[in-house]
Design a protein around this motif. Sequence first.
Motif, PDB file in Angstrom:
ATOM      1  N   THR A  86      -8.377  85.936  52.705  1.00 46.60           N
ATOM      2  CA  THR A  86      -7.226  86.422  53.498  1.00 46.60           C
ATOM      3  C   THR A  86      -5.889  86.943  52.599  1.00 46.60           C
ATOM      4  OG1 THR A  86      -6.266  84.207  53.758  1.00 46.60           O
ATOM      5  CG2 THR A  86      -7.741  84.955  55.481  1.00 46.60           C
ATOM      6  N   ASP A  87      -5.956  86.502  51.419  1.00 46.84           N
ATOM      7  CA  ASP A  87      -5.032  87.213  50.477  1.00 46.84           C
ATOM      8  C   ASP A  87      -5.264  88.430  49.919  1.00 46.84           C
ATOM      9  OD1 ASP A  87      -7.201  86.300  48.868  1.00 46.84           O
ATOM     10  OD2 ASP A  87      -5.910  85.496  47.522  1.00 46.84           O
ATOM     11  N   GLU A  88      -6.413  89.258  50.455  1.00 40.78           N
ATOM     12  CA  GLU A  88      -6.709  90.748  50.177  1.00 40.78           C
ATOM     13  C   GLU A  88      -5.600  91.761  50.908  1.00 40.78           C
ATOM     14  OE1 GLU A  88      -8.928  91.744  47.905  1.00 40.78           O
ATOM     15  OE2 GLU A  88     -10.058  89.869  47.626  1.00 40.78           O
ATOM     16  N   GLY A  89      -5.649  92.796  49.972  1.00 42.03           N
ATOM     17  CA  GLY A  89      -4.924  93.846  50.640  1.00 42.03           C
ATOM     18  C   GLY A  89      -5.450  94.507  52.078  1.00 42.03           C
ATOM     19  N   VAL A  90      -4.701  95.078  52.620  1.00 45.36           N
ATOM     20  CA  VAL A  90      -5.291  95.669  53.997  1.00 45.36           C
ATOM     21  C   VAL A  90      -6.603  96.343  54.065  1.00 45.36           C
ATOM     22  CG1 VAL A  90      -3.812  97.679  54.116  1.00 45.36           C
ATOM     23  CG2 VAL A  90      -4.455  96.667  56.209  1.00 45.36           C
ATOM     24  N   LEU A  91      -6.982  97.088  52.996  1.00 45.69           N
ATOM     25  CA  LEU A  91      -8.240  97.864  52.964  1.00 45.69           C
ATOM     26  C   LEU A  91      -9.069  96.925  52.593  1.00 45.69           C
ATOM     27  CD1 LEU A  91      -7.098 101.473  51.325  1.00 45.69           C
ATOM     28  CD2 LEU A  91      -6.957 100.637  54.008  1.00 45.69           C
ATOM     29  N   ARG A  92      -8.898  95.949  51.786  1.00 51.15           N
ATOM     30  CA  ARG A  92     -10.063  94.940  51.364  1.00 51.15           C
ATOM     31  C   ARG A  92     -10.332  93.877  52.467  1.00 51.15           C
ATOM     32  NH1 ARG A  92     -11.571  95.243  45.735  1.00 51.15           N
ATOM     33  NH2 ARG A  92     -12.559  93.503  46.244  1.00 51.15           N
ATOM     34  N   SER A  93      -9.498  93.861  53.376  1.00 58.75           N
ATOM     35  CA  SER A  93      -9.646  92.856  54.314  1.00 58.75           C
ATOM     36  C   SER A  93     -10.970  92.925  55.529  1.00 58.75           C
ATOM     37  CB  SER A  93      -8.355  92.428  55.164  1.00 58.75           C
ATOM     38  OG  SER A  93      -7.540  92.064  54.287  1.00 58.75           O
ATOM     39  N   ALA A  94     -11.332  92.015  55.814  1.00 54.84           N
ATOM     40  CA  ALA A  94     -12.535  92.218  56.699  1.00 54.84           C
ATOM     41  C   ALA A  94     -12.239  91.580  58.012  1.00 54.84           C
ATOM     42  CB  ALA A  94     -13.680  91.606  56.215  1.00 54.84           C
ATOM     43  N   TRP A  95     -12.585  92.140  59.204  1.00 57.20           N
ATOM     44  CA  TRP A  95     -11.959  91.732  60.337  1.00 57.20           C
ATOM     45  C   TRP A  95     -13.338  91.728  61.374  1.00 57.20           C
ATOM     46  CZ3 TRP A  95      -7.048  90.888  59.690  1.00 57.20           C
ATOM     47  CH2 TRP A  95      -6.236  92.194  58.713  1.00 57.20           C
ATOM     48  N   THR A  96     -13.169  90.483  62.197  1.00 59.94           N
ATOM     49  CA  THR A  96     -14.126  90.482  63.393  1.00 59.94           C
ATOM     50  C   THR A  96     -13.319  90.361  64.584  1.00 59.94           C
ATOM     51  OG1 THR A  96     -15.871  89.183  61.959  1.00 59.94           O
ATOM     52  CG2 THR A  96     -15.753  89.010  64.457  1.00 59.94           C
ATOM     53  N   ILE A  97     -13.674  91.294  65.594  1.00 53.88           N
ATOM     54  CA  ILE A  97     -13.023  91.429  66.826  1.00 53.88           C
ATOM     55  C   ILE A  97     -13.991  90.900  67.891  1.00 53.88           C
ATOM     56  CG2 ILE A  97     -12.161  93.092  68.523  1.00 53.88           C
ATOM     57  CD1 ILE A  97     -12.570  94.012  64.872  1.00 53.88           C
ATOM     58  N   ASN A  98     -13.595  89.736  68.581  1.00 51.13           N
ATOM     59  CA  ASN A  98     -14.404  89.200  69.590  1.00 51.13           C
ATOM     60  C   ASN A  98     -13.754  89.459  70.969  1.00 51.13           C
ATOM     61  OD1 ASN A  98     -15.945  87.288  67.747  1.00 51.13           O
ATOM     62  ND2 ASN A  98     -14.038  86.617  67.119  1.00 51.13           N
ATOM     63  N   TYR A  99     -14.710  89.588  71.804  1.00 51.51           N
ATOM     64  CA  TYR A  99     -14.043  89.690  73.318  1.00 51.51           C
ATOM     65  C   TYR A  99     -15.028  89.440  74.085  1.00 51.51           C
ATOM     66  CZ  TYR A  99     -16.340  94.220  72.979  1.00 51.51           C
ATOM     67  OH  TYR A  99     -17.392  95.300  72.794  1.00 51.51           O
ATOM     68  N   THR A 100     -14.999  89.240  75.491  1.00 52.61           N
ATOM     69  CA  THR A 100     -15.771  89.076  76.480  1.00 52.61           C
ATOM     70  C   THR A 100     -15.768  89.982  77.410  1.00 52.61           C
ATOM     71  OG1 THR A 100     -15.407  86.709  76.444  1.00 52.61           O
ATOM     72  CG2 THR A 100     -16.516  87.463  78.273  1.00 52.61           C
ATOM     73  N   ARG A 101     -17.201  90.613  77.559  1.00 47.73           N
ATOM     74  CA  ARG A 101     -17.356  91.833  78.513  1.00 47.73           C
ATOM     75  C   ARG A 101     -18.083  91.097  79.839  1.00 47.73           C
ATOM     76  NH1 ARG A 101     -21.693  96.176  76.372  1.00 47.73           N
ATOM     77  NH2 ARG A 101     -23.345  94.649  76.045  1.00 47.73           N
ATOM     78  N   ILE A 102     -18.141  91.996  80.948  1.00 42.41           N
ATOM     79  CA  ILE A 102     -18.896  91.584  82.001  1.00 42.41           C
ATOM     80  C   ILE A 102     -20.105  92.386  81.993  1.00 42.41           C
ATOM     81  CG2 ILE A 102     -19.241  91.550  84.496  1.00 42.41           C
ATOM     82  CD1 ILE A 102     -17.224  89.465  83.313  1.00 42.41           C
ATOM     83  N   ALA A 103     -21.395  92.033  81.926  1.00 42.67           N
ATOM     84  CA  ALA A 103     -22.559  92.933  81.787  1.00 42.67           C
ATOM     85  C   ALA A 103     -23.637  92.352  82.787  1.00 42.67           C
ATOM     86  CB  ALA A 103     -22.877  92.832  80.444  1.00 42.67           C
ATOM     87  N   TYR A 104     -24.358  93.170  83.091  1.00 40.98           N
ATOM     88  CA  TYR A 104     -25.602  92.889  83.981  1.00 40.98           C
ATOM     89  C   TYR A 104     -26.423  91.893  83.281  1.00 40.98           C
ATOM     90  CZ  TYR A 104     -29.224  93.477  87.460  1.00 40.98           C
ATOM     91  OH  TYR A 104     -30.155  92.962  88.234  1.00 40.98           O
ATOM     92  N   ASP A 105     -27.011  90.890  83.910  1.00 43.11           N
ATOM     93  CA  ASP A 105     -28.108  89.823  83.515  1.00 43.11           C
ATOM     94  C   ASP A 105     -29.457  90.245  84.351  1.00 43.11           C
ATOM     95  OD1 ASP A 105     -29.269  87.842  82.023  1.00 43.11           O
ATOM     96  OD2 ASP A 105     -28.779  86.462  83.477  1.00 43.11           O
ATOM     97  N   MET A 106     -30.436  90.788  83.442  1.00 42.95           N
ATOM     98  CA  MET A 106     -31.548  91.015  84.208  1.00 42.95           C
ATOM     99  C   MET A 106     -32.289  89.814  84.678  1.00 42.95           C
ATOM    100  SD  MET A 106     -33.117  94.316  82.306  1.00 42.95           S
ATOM    101  CE  MET A 106     -34.489  94.480  83.196  1.00 42.95           C
ATOM    102  N   ASP A 107     -32.140  88.741  84.151  1.00 40.28           N
ATOM    103  CA  ASP A 107     -32.735  87.529  84.409  1.00 40.28           C
ATOM    104  C   ASP A 107     -32.120  86.744  85.838  1.00 40.28           C
ATOM    105  OD1 ASP A 107     -34.447  87.533  82.354  1.00 40.28           O
ATOM    106  OD2 ASP A 107     -33.059  86.280  80.997  1.00 40.28           O
ATOM    107  N   SER A 108     -30.934  86.912  85.815  1.00 36.06           N
ATOM    108  CA  SER A 108     -30.164  86.403  87.148  1.00 36.06           C
ATOM    109  C   SER A 108     -29.933  87.561  88.110  1.00 36.06           C
ATOM    110  CB  SER A 108     -29.087  85.869  86.750  1.00 36.06           C
ATOM    111  OG  SER A 108     -27.873  86.665  86.389  1.00 36.06           O
ATOM    112  N   GLY A 109     -30.052  88.696  87.777  1.00 31.12           N
ATOM    113  CA  GLY A 109     -29.656  89.842  88.803  1.00 31.12           C
ATOM    114  C   GLY A 109     -28.169  89.919  89.227  1.00 31.12           C
ATOM    115  N   ARG A 110     -27.344  89.440  88.214  1.00 32.47           N
ATOM    116  CA  ARG A 110     -25.961  89.347  88.368  1.00 32.47           C
ATOM    117  C   ARG A 110     -25.029  89.887  87.036  1.00 32.47           C
ATOM    118  NH1 ARG A 110     -25.748  83.569  89.256  1.00 32.47           N
ATOM    119  NH2 ARG A 110     -23.716  83.691  88.241  1.00 32.47           N
TER     120      ARG A 110
END
Length: 170
Positions: A86-110
Amino acid sequence: MTTTKITAAQASAALAQISADLVQAEQDLALLERLKSAGDRVKRLTADRAKAVGDRDTALAVERKAREDARFKDLSDLRVVEVGKTDEGVLRSAWTINYTRIAYDMDSGRNVPQPVAISGFGGLPDNVFALLIEQHPDRIPAKIMALAPNDPKEAFARYFRGLTRGFIAA
């Protein structure tokens, strides 16, 4: 006293002229009445117009908000996490973006919540990137926001230009 006799044709012509003059006078009177009330009509119509403009602007704002909500309705729990050093400069920093989306589940049909993790901002779907910039600029990393304080779009523009060039231009 002498009386002059007029013919039926002359009487008819006089009657026609008087009728035409009467129609003209009635039109003039109607115009005069309209002109007399013009000031009041201008005040009323000005107020009506201002109200109509306000109503239109309100309706447009409601529609715009509904479109925005529709763009982001299936997204939640947006988080940006710096990974690695985390002490790296902005261009050498790595990021993970986490989020939740609503998606269709074929197993449950919902439609069900589906967690998503993406490495780096370049791989974000447009609506997730827009959600970050427009709705959650407070979640943009400080290293990126430092590139253009108070302007998330410009901060990311400078960040992506820096990634392409390999350096951040002053």
